[in-house]
Design a protein around this motif. Structure first.
Motif, PDB file in Angstrom:
ATOM      1  N   ASP A 261      64.104  98.324  44.975  1.00 13.24           N
ATOM      2  CA  ASP A 261      65.473  97.587  44.886  1.00 13.24           C
ATOM      3  C   ASP A 261      65.857  97.115  46.347  1.00 13.24           C
ATOM      4  N   LEU A 262      65.515  97.894  47.568  1.00 13.89           N
ATOM      5  CA  LEU A 262      65.611  97.268  48.921  1.00 13.89           C
ATOM      6  C   LEU A 262      64.990  95.872  49.215  1.00 13.89           C
ATOM      7  N   MET A 263      63.684  95.595  48.531  1.00 13.31           N
ATOM      8  CA  MET A 263      63.154  94.307  48.745  1.00 13.31           C
ATOM      9  C   MET A 263      63.954  93.359  48.091  1.00 13.31           C
ATOM     10  N   GLY A 264      64.489  93.456  46.812  1.00 13.68           N
ATOM     11  CA  GLY A 264      65.323  92.365  46.285  1.00 13.68           C
ATOM     12  C   GLY A 264      66.581  92.231  46.993  1.00 13.68           C
ATOM     13  N   LEU A 265      67.264  93.208  47.828  1.00 18.33           N
ATOM     14  CA  LEU A 265      68.339  93.054  48.622  1.00 18.33           C
ATOM     15  C   LEU A 265      68.143  92.430  49.869  1.00 18.33           C
ATOM     16  N   LEU A 266      66.995  92.607  50.569  1.00 15.37           N
ATOM     17  CA  LEU A 266      66.587  92.114  51.684  1.00 15.37           C
ATOM     18  C   LEU A 266      66.257  90.558  51.551  1.00 15.37           C
ATOM     19  N   GLN A 267      65.432  90.497  50.640  1.00 16.54           N
ATOM     20  CA  GLN A 267      64.740  89.024  50.221  1.00 16.54           C
ATOM     21  C   GLN A 267      66.042  87.834  49.930  1.00 16.54           C
ATOM     22  N   LEU A 268      66.777  88.377  49.089  1.00 13.13           N
ATOM     23  CA  LEU A 268      68.111  87.531  48.720  1.00 13.13           C
ATOM     24  C   LEU A 268      69.027  87.363  50.020  1.00 13.13           C
ATOM     25  N   ASP A 269      69.160  88.370  50.924  1.00 18.23           N
ATOM     26  CA  ASP A 269      69.923  88.088  52.184  1.00 18.23           C
ATOM     27  C   ASP A 269      69.112  87.176  53.083  1.00 18.23           C
ATOM     28  N   TYR A 270      67.686  87.345  53.212  1.00 21.66           N
ATOM     29  CA  TYR A 270      66.783  86.275  53.644  1.00 21.66           C
ATOM     30  C   TYR A 270      67.178  84.885  53.265  1.00 21.66           C
ATOM     31  N   LEU A 271      67.459  84.841  52.129  1.00 22.84           N
ATOM     32  CA  LEU A 271      67.561  83.247  51.604  1.00 22.84           C
ATOM     33  C   LEU A 271      69.067  82.791  51.948  1.00 22.84           C
ATOM     34  N   ASP A 272      69.993  83.881  51.924  1.00 26.10           N
ATOM     35  CA  ASP A 272      71.172  83.592  52.175  1.00 26.10           C
ATOM     36  C   ASP A 272      71.733  83.244  53.952  1.00 26.10           C
ATOM     37  N   VAL A 273      70.728  83.903  54.669  1.00 24.04           N
ATOM     38  CA  VAL A 273      71.014  83.624  56.177  1.00 24.04           C
ATOM     39  C   VAL A 273      70.306  82.193  56.380  1.00 24.04           C
ATOM     40  N   ALA A 274      69.199  82.085  55.737  1.00 22.93           N
ATOM     41  CA  ALA A 274      68.604  80.652  55.903  1.00 22.93           C
ATOM     42  C   ALA A 274      69.544  79.673  55.507  1.00 22.93           C
ATOM     43  N   ALA A 275      70.196  79.884  54.567  1.00 21.90           N
ATOM     44  CA  ALA A 275      71.010  78.477  54.243  1.00 21.90           C
ATOM     45  C   ALA A 275      72.344  78.392  55.038  1.00 21.90           C
TER      46      ALA A 275
ATOM     47  N   GLY B 131      62.964  79.899  46.274  1.00 18.56           N
ATOM     48  CA  GLY B 131      64.595  80.297  45.848  1.00 18.56           C
ATOM     49  C   GLY B 131      64.764  81.582  45.195  1.00 18.56           C
ATOM     50  N   SER B 132      66.125  81.937  44.797  1.00 17.72           N
ATOM     51  CA  SER B 132      66.253  82.968  44.299  1.00 17.72           C
ATOM     52  C   SER B 132      65.723  83.279  42.952  1.00 17.72           C
ATOM     53  N   GLU B 133      65.354  82.295  42.277  1.00 13.26           N
ATOM     54  CA  GLU B 133      64.428  82.664  40.992  1.00 13.26           C
ATOM     55  C   GLU B 133      63.154  83.150  41.169  1.00 13.26           C
ATOM     56  N   MET B 134      62.644  82.624  42.218  1.00 13.95           N
ATOM     57  CA  MET B 134      61.416  83.459  42.621  1.00 13.95           C
ATOM     58  C   MET B 134      61.503  84.891  42.979  1.00 13.95           C
ATOM     59  N   VAL B 135      62.682  85.438  43.600  1.00 15.20           N
ATOM     60  CA  VAL B 135      62.929  86.909  43.841  1.00 15.20           C
ATOM     61  C   VAL B 135      62.897  87.565  42.250  1.00 15.20           C
ATOM     62  N   ARG B 136      63.656  86.866  41.438  1.00 16.13           N
ATOM     63  CA  ARG B 136      63.809  87.425  39.946  1.00 16.13           C
ATOM     64  C   ARG B 136      62.482  87.530  39.376  1.00 16.13           C
ATOM     65  N   GLU B 137      61.521  86.536  39.618  1.00 14.16           N
ATOM     66  CA  GLU B 137      60.259  86.409  39.111  1.00 14.16           C
ATOM     67  C   GLU B 137      59.218  87.745  39.584  1.00 14.16           C
TER      68      GLU B 137
END
Length: 634
Positions: A267-281, A290-296
């Motif tokens: 759960d924490l991994m998903g949270l941090l990785q999506l934030d990682y993408l958001d900060v980069a953007a 992209g976020s689809e790879m986090v879901r995968e």
């Protein structure tokens, strides 16, 4: 012969005549037995344990499709069996697997003494119950991950059956050697990544980024890592981005296998990785995936509890143990071959108990090789005792409060923030510091909510307090979420009320901490307090080292520099990493003591000095590898 045939025949020969076996299959490392007579299985509570002992596998029994009571009839029966104080919040039926998922505020009351209530549910309605905890703090991450995995349940079952076939395939090679190849985090902090290989199997351990060093990624192009699509497994020690950030990239490169980790790490991994993408953007950078790879990636996760011995390849068994670092962090033990060699990856560890976690576990059946973190491995890296650190923190907070200022603490969303919340809550309740608002900015509240969903991963005393004393310190009224963005930050900065602000990012590499520096950094009555590790190359390290003119981008500013006039202090003792003494003690008391140690995940002086110290004091062969080195163990 199919590998399942002898197991199926054994199970059929062991069950009573009135118990029918419809199908036996693997789902990942787990053996699943589908039965046409689920109630008969439930009536004989020793049968599953007996079968597990016979086949030497963990077994889950599920009803064959069509053998269960209709969900509309089963639901009131189940609810009638459960005490009202269990606080059931959701009930979901999944006919394809024969499971009923029960979400409750108090799962223990759903399970019953020695799982008696679960057996009663199966006896009455034929469904196999699975129980989840409802987080006492609402967590969008926990809800989203659970809902996503439930929606993908049928597809995941097909995936897990494929993983099971690969794990239990017939070996084609003898285990004649084991190799560890370093793809990152050697003589540096960050981009943790290793390949563990045998003649039969290749496993990737961690795949992180390097804080403050954009573009420095693990050496995934190394021959030992390729082809990435053919890796047998990925194992993640914990969720911090310097260990997990680039893991979704593997799926972009064609990997389609399992990711083994604990439930909280998932759960924490998903949270941090999506934030990682958001900060980069937000910073105008193009993220590597992209976020689809986090879901995968989430679709491919397999969770493992501490202490469970799990087959992950024909010649490799995995066991997780508590690392004491962050929620769900794991010391990772690999048993290779039939007793051929055992490798332990420490991940990041904290050896002593903290307010949040029990100290790292270091007791294993066998351990010939240890891959050991060295973050604070330097000869002078001794942290202040936590009680002394707390007193220093209280003194600084009280001084700032008396001066009418505000305290800003850059903190990692996962781990240090929750530790500080516990410290501040107790200090205010006991009068050690004045009671004042504690604002949580960034992902801290969401990460805290995830902690409340998994109290069994917390320190014994804290778990007791939450589960049995109905006293959850994370719900104290002084904790307030900053949820109004920059406008709310400006209001907090302008009002005259003293407060403490916990804000990401912990190394001042971006995020809301930058706004707080702009809003509060020019006033000398305010204070900036570092309580966590500041990696080389980060802005946090530069400020900690005395720099007060810092680069700053803001639309409202005429120049790109900000002058800090607030006081700056560092309080050691709150790190999630063991200090030099803790690292040495982890090895000294490790049972059994390893024959060889690779010192990694520390800057060059730290890895060299820890390696030298362990060799001299404990007479163990030690190495301080560089990236892209391979060590072979025969």
């Amino acid at each position: 012969m199919n590998s399942l045939e002898p197991i199926t025949e054994l199970i059929e020969s062991e069950v009573p005549d009135d118990v029918s076996i419809a199908r036996v299959t693997y789902e990942g490392p787990e053996l699943i037995v589908y039965t046409d007579t689920p109630r008969k299985f439930a009536e004989n509570d020793h049968l599953i344990r007996q079968l597990a002992n016979e086949v030497k596998k963990r077994i889950t029994v599920r009803p064959a499709p069509g053998t269960q009571t209709d969900p509309s009839t089963a639901k009131p029966v189940i609810l009638d069996l459960l005490p009202e104080e269990a606080g059931v919040t959701n009930l979901g039926f999944y006919p394809a697997t024969g499971e009923v998922l029960i979400e409750a505020e108090k799962p223990g009351l759903v399970i019953g003494r020695r799982a008696s209530t679960l057996r009663e549910i199966s006896q009455k309605v034929g469904w196999t119950p699975e129980v989840f905890r409802t987080p006492p703090m609402e967590s969008s991450t926990v809800a989203n991950v659970r809902n996503f995995l439930l929606q993908e349940r049928d597809e995941r079952r097909e995936f897990l059956e494929g993983v099971g076939e690969r794990i239990h395939r017939e070996r084609t090679h003898e285990t004649e050697w084991v190799r560890v190849t370093t793809l990152g985090c050697c003589r540096e902090v960050g981009r943790a990544s290793f390949i563990l290989s045998t003649p039969e199997t290749r496993i990737l351990v961690d795949c992180g980024d390097k804080p403050g060093a954009e573009g420095e990624v693990p050496y995934l192009q190394a021959p030992e890592a390729n082809p990435i699509a053919a890796l047998d497994a990925v194992v993640l020690t914990h969720a911090h981005l310097d260990h997990s950030a680039l893991l979704p990239l593997l799926f972009k490169y064609g990997y389609d296998g399992p990711v083994y980790l604990t439930q909280p790490t998932r759960d924490l991994m998903g949270l941090l990785q999506l934030d990682y993408l958001d900060v980069a953007a937000k910073e105008g950078r193009t993220p590597p995936y992209g976020s689809e790879m986090v879901r995968e990636e989430l679709r491919h996760t397999i969770t493992v509890d501490y202490g469970d011995v799990t087959d992950i390849a024909p010649d490799v068994k995995l066991t997780f143990a508590n690392a004491g670092h962050v929620l769900g962090s794991a010391v990772t033990h690999f048993h290779i071959g039939d007793g051929f060699h055992n490798v332990v990856f420490s991940g990041d560890i904290h050896y002593e108990d903290t307010r949040l976690f029990n100290g790292a576990s270091n007791d294993f059946p066998r351990a010939e090789t240890l891959v050991m973190e060295s973050t604070y491995g330097g000869r002078d890296d001794y942290q202040t005792d936590q009680r002394d650190s707390e007193e220093k923190l209280f003194e600084l907070i009280s001084e700032t409060h008396e001066a009418g200022g505000k305290v800003v603490i850059p903190a990692f969303a996962v781990g240090r923030s929750q530790e500080l919340m516990l410290v501040l809550e107790e200090a205010m309740s006991e009068g050690a510091i004045p009671t004042m608002p504690v604002y949580l900015d960034g992902m801290i509240r969401e990460a805290t909510a995830i902690h409340t969903a998994y109290p069994h991963f917390l320190r014994d005393e804290l778990r007791q307090r939450i589960l049995h004393e109905d006293d959850n310190p994370f719900l104290a009224e002084q904790f307030q979420q900053v949820d109004g963005g920059h406008d709310m930050r400006e209001r907090i900065a302008r009002d005259g009320e003293q407060c403490v602000i916990l804000s990401t990012s912990g190394m001042v590499t971006g995020g809301p901490i930058m706004s707080w520096l702009e809003l509060l950094g020019g006033e000398p009555e305010n204070a900036l307090m570092f309580v966590g590790y500041q990696a080389q190359g980060t802005l946090g390290r530069r400020i900690q080292s005395g720099r007060r003119e810092i680069p700053f981008e803001s639309r409202g500013r005429r120049n790109n520099e900000l002058t800090l006039r607030l006081s700056v202090a560092s309080v050691s003792g709150f790190s999630g990493h063991a200090d030099r003494a803790g690292l040495e003690e982890f090895v000294r008391t490790m049972s059994p003591r390893p024959e060889r140690i690779l010192c990694v995940h520390g800057d060059e002086s730290s890895t060299d000095q820890l390696s030298s110290g362990l060799y001299q004091d404990l007479h163990v062969r030690t190495h301080a590898p560089r990236n892209l080195e391979t060590y072979r163990f025969d």
